[in-house]
Motif scaffolding. Structure first.
Motif, PDB file in Angstrom:
ATOM      1  N   TRP A 202      27.475  32.550  50.550  1.00 32.24           N
ATOM      2  CA  TRP A 202      27.485  32.570  49.216  1.00 32.24           C
ATOM      3  C   TRP A 202      29.225  32.499  48.998  1.00 32.24           C
ATOM      4  CZ3 TRP A 202      25.228  28.069  46.974  1.00 32.24           C
ATOM      5  CH2 TRP A 202      26.070  27.522  46.558  1.00 32.24           C
ATOM      6  N   GLU A 203      29.394  33.460  49.053  1.00 28.40           N
ATOM      7  CA  GLU A 203      30.930  33.911  47.924  1.00 28.40           C
ATOM      8  C   GLU A 203      32.052  33.811  49.149  1.00 28.40           C
ATOM      9  OE1 GLU A 203      28.725  37.784  49.988  1.00 28.40           O
ATOM     10  OE2 GLU A 203      27.947  36.250  48.695  1.00 28.40           O
ATOM     11  N   ILE A 204      31.774  33.597  50.169  1.00 30.97           N
ATOM     12  CA  ILE A 204      32.417  33.534  51.634  1.00 30.97           C
ATOM     13  C   ILE A 204      32.370  31.580  52.126  1.00 30.97           C
ATOM     14  CG2 ILE A 204      33.262  33.113  54.153  1.00 30.97           C
ATOM     15  CD1 ILE A 204      32.766  36.186  53.450  1.00 30.97           C
ATOM     16  N   THR A 205      31.210  31.290  52.421  1.00 33.96           N
ATOM     17  CA  THR A 205      30.938  29.838  52.708  1.00 33.96           C
ATOM     18  C   THR A 205      31.745  29.153  51.661  1.00 33.96           C
ATOM     19  OG1 THR A 205      29.526  30.200  53.853  1.00 33.96           O
ATOM     20  CG2 THR A 205      29.810  28.244  53.688  1.00 33.96           C
ATOM     21  N   PHE A 206      31.024  28.951  50.014  1.00 41.95           N
ATOM     22  CA  PHE A 206      31.437  28.561  49.239  1.00 41.95           C
ATOM     23  C   PHE A 206      32.729  28.487  48.105  1.00 41.95           C
ATOM     24  CE2 PHE A 206      27.102  28.211  50.891  1.00 41.95           C
ATOM     25  CZ  PHE A 206      26.647  26.797  50.715  1.00 41.95           C
ATOM     26  N   GLU A 207      33.390  29.997  47.963  1.00 43.63           N
ATOM     27  CA  GLU A 207      34.270  30.071  47.625  1.00 43.63           C
ATOM     28  C   GLU A 207      35.535  30.543  48.321  1.00 43.63           C
ATOM     29  OE1 GLU A 207      32.666  33.609  45.335  1.00 43.63           O
ATOM     30  OE2 GLU A 207      30.952  32.490  44.047  1.00 43.63           O
ATOM     31  N   GLU A 208      36.006  30.448  49.516  1.00 35.72           N
ATOM     32  CA  GLU A 208      36.993  31.107  50.061  1.00 35.72           C
ATOM     33  C   GLU A 208      37.014  30.022  50.531  1.00 35.72           C
ATOM     34  OE1 GLU A 208      38.442  34.228  53.157  1.00 35.72           O
ATOM     35  OE2 GLU A 208      36.483  34.799  52.449  1.00 35.72           O
ATOM     36  N   ILE A 209      38.050  28.992  49.741  1.00 37.50           N
ATOM     37  CA  ILE A 209      38.076  27.132  49.721  1.00 37.50           C
ATOM     38  C   ILE A 209      39.585  27.959  50.596  1.00 37.50           C
ATOM     39  CG2 ILE A 209      36.269  25.973  48.749  1.00 37.50           C
ATOM     40  CD1 ILE A 209      38.120  26.481  46.150  1.00 37.50           C
ATOM     41  N   HIS A 210      40.212  28.694  50.105  1.00 38.19           N
ATOM     42  CA  HIS A 210      41.689  28.526  50.206  1.00 38.19           C
ATOM     43  C   HIS A 210      41.705  28.058  52.420  1.00 38.19           C
ATOM     44  CE1 HIS A 210      41.277  32.541  52.943  1.00 38.19           C
ATOM     45  NE2 HIS A 210      40.996  33.296  52.139  1.00 38.19           N
ATOM     46  N   ARG A 211      40.733  28.950  53.618  1.00 35.62           N
ATOM     47  CA  ARG A 211      40.602  27.964  54.219  1.00 35.62           C
ATOM     48  C   ARG A 211      41.599  26.513  54.536  1.00 35.62           C
ATOM     49  NH1 ARG A 211      34.853  28.001  52.714  1.00 35.62           N
ATOM     50  NH2 ARG A 211      34.469  26.019  53.727  1.00 35.62           N
ATOM     51  N   ASN A 212      40.963  25.543  53.676  1.00 32.41           N
ATOM     52  CA  ASN A 212      41.976  24.437  53.314  1.00 32.41           C
ATOM     53  C   ASN A 212      43.240  24.519  53.714  1.00 32.41           C
ATOM     54  OD1 ASN A 212      39.341  22.447  53.288  1.00 32.41           O
ATOM     55  ND2 ASN A 212      40.548  21.806  51.699  1.00 32.41           N
ATOM     56  N   GLY A 213      44.059  25.149  53.211  1.00 32.28           N
ATOM     57  CA  GLY A 213      45.257  25.891  52.496  1.00 32.28           C
ATOM     58  C   GLY A 213      45.718  26.046  53.944  1.00 32.28           C
ATOM     59  N   ALA A 214      44.813  26.871  54.765  1.00 35.32           N
ATOM     60  CA  ALA A 214      45.820  27.688  55.536  1.00 35.32           C
ATOM     61  C   ALA A 214      45.596  26.469  57.276  1.00 35.32           C
ATOM     62  CB  ALA A 214      45.099  28.591  56.730  1.00 35.32           C
TER      63      ALA A 214
ATOM     64  N   ASN B 228      45.612  24.844  28.955  1.00 35.93           N
ATOM     65  CA  ASN B 228      46.548  23.756  29.285  1.00 35.93           C
ATOM     66  C   ASN B 228      47.450  23.278  30.120  1.00 35.93           C
ATOM     67  OD1 ASN B 228      47.380  20.942  27.592  1.00 35.93           O
ATOM     68  ND2 ASN B 228      49.333  21.764  27.408  1.00 35.93           N
ATOM     69  N   LYS B 229      46.255  23.727  30.951  1.00 36.43           N
ATOM     70  CA  LYS B 229      46.944  23.469  32.372  1.00 36.43           C
ATOM     71  C   LYS B 229      45.396  23.514  34.097  1.00 36.43           C
ATOM     72  CE  LYS B 229      51.555  25.571  32.852  1.00 36.43           C
ATOM     73  NZ  LYS B 229      52.366  24.874  33.975  1.00 36.43           N
ATOM     74  N   TYR B 230      45.851  22.920  34.532  1.00 32.38           N
ATOM     75  CA  TYR B 230      44.528  23.381  35.611  1.00 32.38           C
ATOM     76  C   TYR B 230      44.628  24.142  36.260  1.00 32.38           C
ATOM     77  CZ  TYR B 230      44.580  18.452  35.577  1.00 32.38           C
ATOM     78  OH  TYR B 230      44.346  16.915  35.221  1.00 32.38           O
ATOM     79  N   VAL B 231      43.322  24.876  36.414  1.00 30.83           N
ATOM     80  CA  VAL B 231      42.377  26.087  36.757  1.00 30.83           C
ATOM     81  C   VAL B 231      41.557  25.666  37.820  1.00 30.83           C
ATOM     82  CG1 VAL B 231      42.488  27.570  34.636  1.00 30.83           C
ATOM     83  CG2 VAL B 231      40.531  26.316  35.039  1.00 30.83           C
ATOM     84  N   MET B 232      40.866  26.995  38.671  1.00 26.92           N
ATOM     85  CA  MET B 232      40.211  26.841  39.046  1.00 26.92           C
ATOM     86  C   MET B 232      39.376  28.356  39.498  1.00 26.92           C
ATOM     87  SD  MET B 232      41.177  25.443  43.386  1.00 26.92           S
ATOM     88  CE  MET B 232      42.108  25.812  43.327  1.00 26.92           C
ATOM     89  N   LEU B 233      38.455  28.156  39.302  1.00 25.65           N
ATOM     90  CA  LEU B 233      36.989  28.721  39.148  1.00 25.65           C
ATOM     91  C   LEU B 233      36.153  29.072  40.200  1.00 25.65           C
ATOM     92  CD1 LEU B 233      36.113  27.253  34.897  1.00 25.65           C
ATOM     93  CD2 LEU B 233      37.923  28.958  35.596  1.00 25.65           C
ATOM     94  N   GLY B 234      35.579  30.480  40.193  1.00 22.30           N
ATOM     95  CA  GLY B 234      35.005  31.222  41.042  1.00 22.30           C
ATOM     96  C   GLY B 234      35.264  30.263  42.208  1.00 22.30           C
ATOM     97  N   VAL B 235      36.033  31.783  43.019  1.00 16.31           N
ATOM     98  CA  VAL B 235      36.544  31.209  44.943  1.00 16.31           C
ATOM     99  C   VAL B 235      36.647  32.839  45.248  1.00 16.31           C
ATOM    100  CG1 VAL B 235      37.866  29.708  43.512  1.00 16.31           C
ATOM    101  CG2 VAL B 235      39.209  31.489  43.621  1.00 16.31           C
ATOM    102  N   THR B 236      37.182  32.474  45.858  1.00 14.04           N
ATOM    103  CA  THR B 236      36.480  33.765  46.605  1.00 14.04           C
ATOM    104  C   THR B 236      37.811  33.903  47.319  1.00 14.04           C
ATOM    105  OG1 THR B 236      34.613  34.784  47.141  1.00 14.04           O
ATOM    106  CG2 THR B 236      35.944  36.078  48.329  1.00 14.04           C
ATOM    107  N   GLY B 237      39.386  34.733  47.454  1.00 13.71           N
ATOM    108  CA  GLY B 237      40.354  34.782  48.421  1.00 13.71           C
ATOM    109  C   GLY B 237      40.673  35.458  49.332  1.00 13.71           C
TER     110      GLY B 237
END
Length: 761
Positions: A422-434, A478-487
């Motif tokens: 779970w912590e990789i599949t759904f949280e390690e979303i930085h792969r989209n950026g790569a 007063n900003k956009y935040v990103m919750l529940g991720v794994t870098g």
């Protein structure tokens, strides 16, 4: 202690002396491949000691049903597994009726393995005394043809030393194989037909569920003195195997050889009902050519590969061996001829990670293939992701995202997510950026602006839609935040506002907007087609801009650095150098709970962002962040030392850069992470190339031009590498007393050297 049994050698990997405790490690290190198939360095003959059998076919996989204790909505149904394929290398040997088995031999001497990287072959030789006291010398040579990539060849030579002996050689095919890492011990293969004719044998089979059809084939002959025996003395067929038997009385001091060709034809490349016919045609070709002539072809093919991709180092044989081993394995794993294939983190050397595609390809591998092959190879890797865009949209839909938002999988064979932590599949979303960064990196390097209007813009739109929907508006900040991720640092799970993830999301949104504008201005018909297809509106792009402009990036005023994530400073900040060395690597000694609460960083995380987006920050900022984060980094990911080596070189810390380089280049040879028996770290090997070319060579693209800031470790006399840059071949040679640039081909080229313009012709 790291292992140190591999002999230093500029062009070969050499092991001397037989040690049963090293067998599995060596099976990884001496693996061979040709892009279409590969195999661990298992013995041809029977071995009853601990061994990890593995032969693999590119693109052939099985969807092994996910095994978790507690199912959660959104879990992938399966984890894709590269399959241990039917074994074609086997040759059982009997000496006077007793099986040859190094685990039972009473005495073994002169044992040596050599993987000749220059010429692309693997050889093993030894002298052994069998339980019935016959002393024999064995030389086994094998290779997988780069040119005939469905075929491999073996020459197995035996010489009785102390007496005449009856030698029986039994080449076979075996479909009774299993994977080391199956979840449920499912049957992965179904064997449909076993056949033999004269000195050829075939096993026709298909994978369960995915239904890949494969014909495993072989042809063998025995050579003794001036006589050649093409027809075996007998043929043995069983439900899952087929073998031949060649028997020969061999005089003391004389040699008998078995020549065996084998391999796979697959319905990925041929009509399913023609696989045996194609195999026969291949065997006609290679058998008439012969072992030695096919090996000569192999040597020429590898010479051509090395002509472009070699990095030559003078004065440091371990560093030289390290980089060539990395380059060799990369070229064995992926040749760039098939856009349906990609690069698994273990290549053809083991089953860990399922042989699937990770973000490693975009982040680490594309620069190597772009510069040492040609831009078409890198374009194929990007096309692979475009071909999977619909699946990426489906992956996002399963998690509740809408409107064409795309989440590329953490792990995939066919575009579908198949990783189930779970912590990789759904949280390690930085792969989209790569993936978005790879499009930018490719365009920046090649100046090929056609990929984005043809394919890339649709990918960027899907990724931007995902990021815009993944953030929350925080009234508190007063900003956009990103919750529940794994870098990238997987020793931190389910964190809020991982700086790298937030930063790359912000950049992706800005880059998508920039490319939309570029395509609208320059490719109007493509722009209209894409807008019609994606239903993109101005309201939506306005929201992208708003999110990008107001993205929260955690920062510490006290330390003057961006924080890896919220709460990083709440950790007990004890540097790595103060850890008990007996507790390293921590992933093998600590509980997962303890790791997650520690400040220790598995691999570059914040510094990964500084690597990708170097131009966004000053050298002073890089130095500050490097000095803050590197002391907490345990480098227990294979992808970590290379990034730190590049950055240490940029900061002119050459001793540190060199140490990191040796660690990345010899990660497997010296088994830093105590896991090489599971397979090699193929994708991080591209990072090793980067640590020389981008680190020591200082290669960058600046203002559309190729730029260098060359440095050299004090341990080296000089080093050189080649770059294929926009249809020009540039050779860079860096010595202690200066740098020279040569253009091998192409037109005049203006480059930057330490910021100064230089014209090469």
């Amino acid at each position: 202690m790291n292992q140190d049994y591999i002999q230093p050698n500029a062009w070969s990997i050499i092991e001397e002396g037989f040690d049963k405790d090293r067998v599995k490690s060596s099976e990884s290190l001496f693996s061979i491949g040709n892009g279409a198939m590969g195999q661990r360095a298992n013995f041809e003959e029977t071995y009853s000691g601990p061994t990890f059998q593995g032969s693999y076919i590119a693109g052939v996989y099985y969807p092994d049903k996910t095994r978790v204790g507690w199912w959660k909505n959104g879990y992938p149904e399966y984890f894709a597994k590269v399959l241990n394929a039917p074994n074609w290398i086997g040759i059982d040997v009997e000496i006077d009726g007793i099986p040859l088995d190094l685990a039972t031999c009473s005495h073994i001497k002169n044992f040596k393995r050599e993987l000749n990287m220059k010429e692309g072959w693997y050889r093993r030789n030894f002298v052994a005394t069998t339980p019935n006291n016959v002393e024999i010398e064995v030389i086994a040579t094998r290779f997988l043809s780069l040119l005939q990539d469905e075929v491999g060849a073996i020459k197995f030579e035996i010489k009785p030393i102390n007496t005449d002996a009856e030698v029986v050689l039994k080449p076979y095919l075996d479909a009774g194989i299993t994977n080391e890492d199956s979840n449920w011990d499912d049957k992965f293969w179904n064997t449909t037909k076993i056949s033999s004719e004269k000195n050829r044998a075939f096993i026709e089979s298909h994978t369960m569920k995915t239904n890949f059809k494969v014909c495993t084939f072989m042809q063998a002959k025995m050579v003794y003195g001036n006589t050649t025996k093409e027809a075996p003395d007998s043929i043995n067929e069983s439900e899952l195997s087929v073998g031949f038997e060649f028997s020969q009385k061999v005089k003391k001091g004389e040699q008998v050889a078995l020549i065996k060709f084998g391999g796979y034809t697959v319905d990925r490349n041929h009509e399913a009902n023609q696989l045996k016919k194609v195999a026969n045609t291949l065997l006609d070709q290679v058998f008439s050519l012969g072992f030695d002539a096919l090996l000569d072809e192999q040597k020429k093919a590898w010479a051509s590969v090395w002509e472009m991709s070699d990095i030559h180092i003078e004065g440091d044989v371990k560093a030289q061996q390290g980089i060539r081993f990395n380059i060799f394995q990369l070229n064995q794993t992926y040749t760039g001829t098939d856009s349906r294939l990609n690069i698994g983190p273990k290549g053809f050397t083991g089953e860990k990670y399922g042989g699937s595609t990770y973000w490693d390809t975009e982040a680490y591998c594309i620069p190597f293939y772009m510069a040492t092959k040609n831009q078409d190879v890198a374009r194929k890797l990007l096309k692979y992701r475009y071909n999977h865009l619909e699946r990426a949209i489906e992956n996002a839909e399963k998690l509740g995202f809408k409107n064409g938002a795309a989440l590329y999988p953490m792990v995939t064979m066919n575009g579908e997510e198949c990783h189930n932590e779970w912590e990789i599949t759904f949280e390690e979303i930085h792969r989209n950026g790569a993936i978005a960064f790879a499009i930018f990196n490719y365009t920046r390097y090649t100046q090929d602006h056609t990929y984005i209007p043809e394919m890339g813009l649709e990918v960027l739109i899907g990724i931007a839609r995902f990021w815009q929907q993944r953030v929350n508006w925080s009234t508190n900040r007063n900003k956009y935040v990103m919750l529940g991720v794994t870098g990238p640092n997987e020793y931190e799970n389910n964190v809020n506002n991982n700086w790298y993830t937030n930063y790359i999301a912000k950049w992706c949104l800005e880059y998508a907007l920039e490319q939309l504008d570029h395509v609208q201005q320059n490719y109007t018909s493509d722009y209209k087609r894409i807008l019609d297809k994606t239903k993109l509106t101005n309201d939506e792009t306005g929201l992208w801009k708003k999110v990008a402009d107001q993205m929260y990036l955690p920062y510490s005023e006290q330390h003057g650095v961006y924080l890896q994530q919220d709460g990083f400073l709440d950790k007990d900040l004890v540097p790595v150098e103060d850890l008990n060395k007996k507790e390293r690597p921590i992933n093998q000694h600590w509980s997962w709970d303890r790791i997650l609460r520690s400040p220790y960083i598995k691999q570059a995380d914040t510094l990964q962002g500084f690597y990708f987006f170097e131009d966004h920050f000053t050298d002073v900022e890089l130095e500050k962040h490097f000095d803050f984060y590197e002391p907490y980094t345990v480098h227990e990911s294979s992808l970590s030392p290379c990034v730190h080596s590049v950055q240490a070189a940029k900061l002119d810390r050459m001793d540190q850069a060199y140490t990191f380089y040796l660690r990345t280049s010899r990660l497997d040879l010296d088994d830093y992470n105590k896991e090489v028996e599971e397979g090699l770290h193929i994708t991080s090997m591209a990072g090793t190339w980067m640590s020389i070319v981008e680190g020591f060579g200082g290669m960058r693209i600046k203002n559309g031009k190729l730029s260098f800031a060359p440095k050299i470790p004090k341990q080296w006399e000089k080093y050189s590498f080649k770059i294929n840059f926009r249809e020009r071949i540039l050779k860079v040679t860096v010595a202690q007393d200066g740098t020279t640039f040569d253009i091998d081909s192409g037109e005049t080229l203006e480059i930057l050297v330490n910021g100064e313009s230089v014209l090469l012709s």
